[in-house]
Write an enzyme that holds these catalytic residues in place. Structure first.
Site, PDB file in Angstrom:
ATOM      1  N   HIS A  96       0.906  -3.966   5.882  1.00 19.59           N
ATOM      2  CA  HIS A  96      -0.318  -3.907   6.701  1.00 19.59           C
ATOM      3  C   HIS A  96      -1.560  -4.358   5.943  1.00 19.59           C
ATOM      4  O   HIS A  96      -2.628  -4.458   6.537  1.00 19.59           O
ATOM      5  CB  HIS A  96      -0.529  -2.496   7.265  1.00 19.59           C
ATOM      6  CG  HIS A  96      -0.752  -1.450   6.226  1.00 19.59           C
ATOM      7  ND1 HIS A  96       0.284  -0.951   5.457  1.00 19.59           N
ATOM      8  CD2 HIS A  96      -1.879  -0.823   5.801  1.00 19.59           C
ATOM      9  CE1 HIS A  96      -0.205  -0.051   4.620  1.00 19.59           C
ATOM     10  NE2 HIS A  96      -1.511   0.037   4.797  1.00 19.59           N
ATOM     11  N   GLU A  97      -1.440  -4.618   4.658  1.00 21.24           N
ATOM     12  CA  GLU A  97      -2.581  -5.089   3.874  1.00 21.24           C
ATOM     13  C   GLU A  97      -2.350  -6.577   3.637  1.00 21.24           C
ATOM     14  O   GLU A  97      -1.448  -6.946   2.876  1.00 21.24           O
ATOM     15  CB  GLU A  97      -2.609  -4.327   2.535  1.00 21.24           C
ATOM     16  CG  GLU A  97      -3.967  -3.892   2.102  1.00 21.24           C
ATOM     17  CD  GLU A  97      -3.937  -3.075   0.821  1.00 21.24           C
ATOM     18  OE1 GLU A  97      -4.454  -1.949   0.865  1.00 21.24           O
ATOM     19  OE2 GLU A  97      -3.437  -3.532  -0.197  1.00 21.24           O
ATOM     20  N   ARG A 104      -6.385   3.031  17.736  1.00 22.22           N
ATOM     21  CA  ARG A 104      -6.336   3.923  16.577  1.00 22.22           C
ATOM     22  C   ARG A 104      -4.926   3.918  15.969  1.00 22.22           C
ATOM     23  O   ARG A 104      -3.937   3.745  16.675  1.00 22.22           O
ATOM     24  CB  ARG A 104      -6.694   5.342  17.016  1.00 22.22           C
ATOM     25  CG  ARG A 104      -6.887   6.324  15.878  1.00 22.22           C
ATOM     26  CD  ARG A 104      -7.223   7.709  16.398  1.00 22.22           C
ATOM     27  NE  ARG A 104      -8.413   7.722  17.260  1.00 22.22           N
ATOM     28  CZ  ARG A 104      -8.977   8.832  17.708  1.00 22.22           C
ATOM     29  NH1 ARG A 104      -8.460  10.015  17.397  1.00 22.22           N
ATOM     30  NH2 ARG A 104     -10.035   8.774  18.485  1.00 22.22           N
ATOM     31  N   CYS A 111     -11.213   4.103  17.361  1.00 29.30           N
ATOM     32  CA  CYS A 111     -10.954   3.493  18.667  1.00 29.30           C
ATOM     33  C   CYS A 111      -9.861   4.231  19.439  1.00 29.30           C
ATOM     34  O   CYS A 111      -8.785   4.511  18.914  1.00 29.30           O
ATOM     35  CB  CYS A 111     -10.557   2.031  18.453  1.00 29.30           C
ATOM     36  SG  CYS A 111     -10.071   1.155  19.950  1.00 29.30           S
ATOM     37  N   CYS A 151     -14.255   1.400  24.321  1.00 33.19           N
ATOM     38  CA  CYS A 151     -14.121   2.857  24.441  1.00 33.19           C
ATOM     39  C   CYS A 151     -15.363   3.571  23.886  1.00 33.19           C
ATOM     40  O   CYS A 151     -16.241   2.951  23.292  1.00 33.19           O
ATOM     41  CB  CYS A 151     -12.859   3.338  23.718  1.00 33.19           C
ATOM     42  SG  CYS A 151     -12.961   3.207  21.903  1.00 33.19           S
ATOM     43  N   CYS A 176      -7.242  -2.623   3.762  1.00 33.99           N
ATOM     44  CA  CYS A 176      -6.839  -1.211   3.876  1.00 33.99           C
ATOM     45  C   CYS A 176      -7.464  -0.366   2.772  1.00 33.99           C
ATOM     46  O   CYS A 176      -8.579   0.081   2.881  1.00 33.99           O
ATOM     47  CB  CYS A 176      -5.319  -1.081   3.884  1.00 33.99           C
ATOM     48  SG  CYS A 176      -4.757   0.644   3.991  1.00 33.99           S
ATOM     49  N   CYS A 213     -11.425  -1.924  20.023  1.00 28.69           N
ATOM     50  CA  CYS A 213     -11.290  -2.568  21.337  1.00 28.69           C
ATOM     51  C   CYS A 213     -12.654  -3.041  21.852  1.00 28.69           C
ATOM     52  O   CYS A 213     -12.746  -3.992  22.634  1.00 28.69           O
ATOM     53  CB  CYS A 213     -10.641  -1.615  22.340  1.00 28.69           C
ATOM     54  SG  CYS A 213     -11.710  -0.249  22.885  1.00 28.69           S
ATOM     55  N   CYS A 273       0.866  -1.181   0.000  1.00 28.81           N
ATOM     56  CA  CYS A 273       0.000   0.000   0.000  1.00 28.81           C
ATOM     57  C   CYS A 273       0.905   1.234   0.000  1.00 28.81           C
ATOM     58  O   CYS A 273       2.053   1.169   0.450  1.00 28.81           O
ATOM     59  CB  CYS A 273      -0.874  -0.032   1.262  1.00 28.81           C
ATOM     60  SG  CYS A 273      -1.829   1.459   1.552  1.00 28.81           S
ATOM     61  N   HIS A 274       0.381   2.351  -0.480  1.00 34.85           N
ATOM     62  CA  HIS A 274       1.215   3.550  -0.581  1.00 34.85           C
ATOM     63  C   HIS A 274       1.719   4.015   0.784  1.00 34.85           C
ATOM     64  O   HIS A 274       2.789   4.634   0.878  1.00 34.85           O
ATOM     65  CB  HIS A 274       0.426   4.686  -1.255  1.00 34.85           C
ATOM     66  CG  HIS A 274       1.320   5.747  -1.808  1.00 34.85           C
ATOM     67  ND1 HIS A 274       1.695   6.842  -1.079  1.00 34.85           N
ATOM     68  CD2 HIS A 274       1.967   5.847  -2.997  1.00 34.85           C
ATOM     69  CE1 HIS A 274       2.512   7.601  -1.792  1.00 34.85           C
ATOM     70  NE2 HIS A 274       2.693   7.026  -2.964  1.00 34.85           N
ATOM     71  N   THR A 275       1.003   3.684   1.860  1.00 33.21           N
ATOM     72  CA  THR A 275       1.454   4.071   3.203  1.00 33.21           C
ATOM     73  C   THR A 275       2.774   3.387   3.554  1.00 33.21           C
ATOM     74  O   THR A 275       3.653   3.995   4.173  1.00 33.21           O
ATOM     75  CB  THR A 275       0.376   3.716   4.248  1.00 33.21           C
ATOM     76  OG1 THR A 275      -0.853   4.295   3.842  1.00 33.21           O
ATOM     77  CG2 THR A 275       0.743   4.227   5.624  1.00 33.21           C
ATOM     78  N   ARG A 284      -2.632  -2.838  -7.398  1.00 33.63           N
ATOM     79  CA  ARG A 284      -2.205  -3.634  -6.245  1.00 33.63           C
ATOM     80  C   ARG A 284      -1.374  -4.820  -6.719  1.00 33.63           C
ATOM     81  O   ARG A 284      -1.720  -5.501  -7.674  1.00 33.63           O
ATOM     82  CB  ARG A 284      -3.420  -4.142  -5.451  1.00 33.63           C
ATOM     83  CG  ARG A 284      -3.996  -3.119  -4.480  1.00 33.63           C
ATOM     84  CD  ARG A 284      -2.984  -2.769  -3.394  1.00 33.63           C
ATOM     85  NE  ARG A 284      -3.494  -1.874  -2.371  1.00 33.63           N
ATOM     86  CZ  ARG A 284      -3.317  -0.554  -2.389  1.00 33.63           C
ATOM     87  NH1 ARG A 284      -2.676   0.028  -3.371  1.00 33.63           N
ATOM     88  NH2 ARG A 284      -3.776   0.187  -1.380  1.00 33.63           N
ATOM     89  N   CYS A 335     -15.804   3.035  20.094  1.00 31.94           N
ATOM     90  CA  CYS A 335     -16.282   1.702  19.722  1.00 31.94           C
ATOM     91  C   CYS A 335     -17.756   1.513  20.083  1.00 31.94           C
ATOM     92  O   CYS A 335     -18.480   0.791  19.396  1.00 31.94           O
ATOM     93  CB  CYS A 335     -15.428   0.619  20.377  1.00 31.94           C
ATOM     94  SG  CYS A 335     -13.777   0.461  19.643  1.00 31.94           S
TER      95      CYS A 335
END
Length: 380
Positions: A70-71, A118, A114, A103, A178, A100, A48-50, A373, A106
């Site tokens: 993360h994806e 977060r 969250c 909170c 993502c 979670c 992913c670009h992140t 992707r 949530c």
């Protein structure tokens, strides 16, 4: 019980030792999950670009060595104390943000932000004890977004895992954890266009095209793609985009061009680039009285959004969204089900596939702006 539960697992991981340098596949050790944590076997991951942004050290706090990613999609290998919502063998999507369940966010139907889980781009350790679960020759390796999926095994907080339909093909639904869900949810959960609406999508990368796909699913009559790269246009038609505007082709603001094309403005617009000028254009191109603009792209932290107050007073609405307003554990399984029910088309987002040993090729494709992707198969 998993035969490896409670044991350190040696496995391969792609480590970023320094900013902008090719990842190196090393043998790392992955510690067992602690309380409220899950260790999973990653089957497929995508870039992913992140990941690229923080690998290039354009993020706020460069942190190396680090395992990015993360994806992804995989299978639960073992669970830590207190984990009850997933068990060994479950098919899961790890998510860069969490739920979670306790909170205020949530418990609110309106929010997915969250307090506990977060997104935190600066943290390189697990929440429970402030330590990493990865080590290389005894040296801790930093986590990324609490997921670190560029490793054959990873440890994730249980609140950042969505349990999904075990029949879903992991090499396809991995991209739903993502970017695709972010764009899709921005339309379906936030903009909520009515059937027959006109929609403008700013940015024609994976997130923007996921927004276009959402507009197609919602029954939009016109989907106007706004982008600076004409090479993307033909591909964008597969996602329902009906016409295109390139700001470089006009000597006046693009919002004026769109307003003229649509008899006063579009019903909905989505901004997916983070470019502040596009953000302003996306807001100013919606119709007065009922137009809604949704900001998805992340701008430079010092960017300032400027528009005349009359644009708001004339009953235009500006909204922001984070991860398409999806709660990861509660909502992502239904996005996977959309694909399984043939309502959402995922395959057309996947333009490249590489084995884990060639992970750096995925970075090359993205740096060249090629494709959408790239799926990385961890078992090849």
């Amino acid at each position: 019980m998993s035969t490896t539960a409670g044991l350190v697992i040696p496995c391969k991981a792609a480590i970023a030792w320094e900013a902008g340098k090719p990842l190196v596949i090393e043998q790392v050790e992955v510690a067992p999950p602690q309380a409220m944590e899950v260790r999973m076997k990653v089957k497929y991951t995508s870039l992913c670009h992140t990941d690229l942004y923080f690998w290039e050290a354009k993020g706020q706090t460069p942190l190396f060595p680090r395992i990015f990613g993360h994806e992804a999609a995989g299978v639960v290998e073992s669970v830590g104390e207190g984990v009850s919502d997933v068990q060994v063998g479950d098919h899961v999507l790890p998510v860069f943000t969490g739920e979670c369940g306790d909170c205020r966010h949530c418990k609110s139907e309106a929010s997915n932000m969250c307090d506990l889980l977060r997104i935190n781009t600066d943290r390189g350790v697990m929440l429970s004890d402030g330590k990493s679960r990865f080590s290389f020759s005894g040296t801790p390796i930093n986590h990324f977004l609490g997921t670190s999926t560029f490793s054959e095994y990873t440890v994730v907080h249980s609140g950042c895992l969505a349990k999904i339909n075990p029949l879903a093909p992991l090499d396809k639904v991995c991209i739903l954890s993502c970017g695709i869900s972010t764009g899709l949810g921005a339309i379906l959960n936030v903009a909520k266009p009515k059937k027959g609406s006109t929609v403008a999508v700013f940015g024609l990368g994976a997130v923007g095209l996921a927004a276009a796909e959402g507009a197609r699913i919602a029954g939009a009559s016109r989907i106007i793609g706004v982008g600076l790269n004409p090479k993307r246009y033909e591909e964008a038609k597969k996602f329902g985009v009906t016409e295109f505007v390139n700001p470089k082709d006009h000597d006046r603001p693009v919002q004026e061009v769109i307003a003229e094309m649509t008899n006063g403005g579009v019903d909905r617009s989505i901004e997916c680039t983070g470019n502040i000028n596009f953000m302003i254009s996306a807001f100013e191109c919606v119709h007065d009285g009922w137009g809604v603009a949704v900001l998805v792209g992340v701008p430079d932290k010092d960017a300032v959004f400027m528009t005349k107050p009359i644009n708001v007073l004339n009953e235009r609405t500006l909204k922001g969204t984070f991860f398409g307003n999806y709660k990861p554990r509660t909502d992502l399984p239904s996005v996977v089900d959309m694909y399984m029910n043939k309502k959402l088309e995922v395959e057309k987002f996947i333009t490249h596939r590489v084995p884990f040993s060639d992970i750096n090729k995925a970075f090359e494709y993205m740096l060249k702006g090629e494709g959408l992707r790239c799926i990385i198969s961890m078992e090849e």
